[in-house]
Design a protein around this motif. Structure first.
Motif, PDB file in Angstrom:
ATOM      1  N   THR A  38      21.949   3.264 -41.812  1.00 18.45           N
ATOM      2  CA  THR A  38      20.924   4.114 -41.196  1.00 18.45           C
ATOM      3  C   THR A  38      20.544   5.291 -42.086  1.00 18.45           C
ATOM      4  O   THR A  38      19.503   5.921 -41.845  1.00 18.45           O
ATOM      5  CB  THR A  38      21.379   4.635 -39.818  1.00 18.45           C
ATOM      6  OG1 THR A  38      22.652   5.272 -39.952  1.00 18.45           O
ATOM      7  CG2 THR A  38      21.481   3.515 -38.815  1.00 18.45           C
ATOM      8  N   THR A 224      19.253  -2.538 -36.858  1.00 16.46           N
ATOM      9  CA  THR A 224      20.026  -1.395 -36.383  1.00 16.46           C
ATOM     10  C   THR A 224      21.511  -1.696 -36.545  1.00 16.46           C
ATOM     11  O   THR A 224      21.911  -2.855 -36.658  1.00 16.46           O
ATOM     12  CB  THR A 224      19.677  -1.062 -34.918  1.00 16.46           C
ATOM     13  OG1 THR A 224      20.248   0.191 -34.555  1.00 16.46           O
ATOM     14  CG2 THR A 224      20.133  -2.151 -33.964  1.00 16.46           C
ATOM     15  N   SER A 259      18.246   0.861 -39.220  1.00 18.89           N
ATOM     16  CA  SER A 259      19.031   0.482 -40.401  1.00 18.89           C
ATOM     17  C   SER A 259      18.265  -0.621 -41.136  1.00 18.89           C
ATOM     18  O   SER A 259      18.437  -1.813 -40.861  1.00 18.89           O
ATOM     19  CB  SER A 259      20.425   0.003 -39.994  1.00 18.89           C
ATOM     20  OG  SER A 259      21.239  -0.199 -41.129  1.00 18.89           O
TER      21      SER A 259
END
Length: 289
Positions: A38, A224, A259
């Motif tokens: 991230t 993510t 991410s």
């Protein structure tokens, strides 16, 4: 005064002095509990924003009509969580001292803690609207208190009971849900039912809005760190975000947990960018009014 970033989020072309909203990135993921990456989210959103238009057909409004300054990503000492959090708080404080709205792009969700603390120090009657798949209410995660799995619990420690309103929650350990039921926070599982009523309750009160993008279903948003099946659709999230932005007195906000390495198609980044655009426009329309 902050300097303009070399590459701005599309349409965020105001000078610092005239801006009402200031974007800043917090590229931090040192406490990620599953898949790291991230820290690359804020730069990816900014760079890929040029696949978007500045005009929103959802709102019939244009980001170019809003006064937004993009100060770029913070240069954080990755590996030193304490000093990273201090740097994030310092940037939020600078923006607030200059009478502007801080809008942070993460990064993992722990970045919300110092940003929210800075806003709380200026607005002690602060309330929080939190969209997420995860409760983030653990006392600690594997003995670590400053973890993205504990961020809303850490925020509760200075906010107190009845100030945090959670929506979309569908993951956490049993103790988190039991602790929430004791009245410390108000949690709506799985979706946004009751959001309008909460906004009515918070009318006129200062609100910090924190949006963890994994509230979306991973079929929509696979990029993510901790994907959770059973999330909301893009349209459901967009309508909820606009409802908050147009009705709450937002004094600080963030969007986090993209991410990019986990979605090589770039679709997740495009989704995140569109949510950021819509939120910026909705907030800008209120601030410019």
């Amino acid at each position: 005064m902050l300097n303009k970033n070399i590459v701005n989020f599309i349409g965020c072309e105001a000078e610092y002095e005239e801006a009402k909203t200031v974007l800043y990135g917090a590229p931090f993921d040192s406490t990620t509990s599953y898949r790291p990456g991230t820290r690359f989210g804020s730069a990816a959103i900014r760079n890929e924003s040029y696949c978007l238009e500045t005009y929103s057909p959802y709102q019939d409004a244009d980001l170019l009509d809003c006064s937004v300054f993009d100060s770029g990503d913070l240069e954080l000492p990755i590996g030193d969580t304490e000093n990273c959090l201090k740097e994030i708080k310092r940037r939020a404080e600078t923006i607030l001292e200059d009478g502007k709205l801080p809008f942070m792009i993460g990064g993992e969700h722990l970045v919300t803690l110092p940003a929210m603390k800075a806003v709380f120090e200026k607005f002690p009657d602060l309330h929080v609207i939190h969209f997420d798949a995860h409760a983030d209410l653990r006392e600690d995660y594997l003995g670590v208190k400053n973890s993205h799995a504990c961020v809303l619990r850490r925020c509760w420690e200075f906010l107190g009971d009845g100030r945090i309103f959670q929506f979309g929650i569908r993951s956490g350990d049993r103790e988190e849900f039991l602790w929430a039921k004791e009245g410390h926070v108000k949690m709506q599982k799985f979706g946004f039912e009751g959001l309008s009523e909460v906004l009515g309750e918070l009318k006129g009160k200062p609100v910090y809005f924190t949006l963890d993008l994994d509230v979306l279903d991973p079929s929509v948003f696979p990029g993510t760190g901790t994907p959770e099946a059973g999330g909301v659709s893009f349209q459901e999230l967009l309508q909820a975000v606009l409802l908050v932005a147009k009705n709450a007195r937002i004094v600080g906000c963030d969007v986090n947990e993209l991410s990019p390495p986990y979605d090589q198609s770039g679709v997740s980044t495009a989704v995140a960018g569109k949510i950021v655009r819509e939120l910026l426009i909705a907030l800008g329309n209120r601030l410019e009014a």
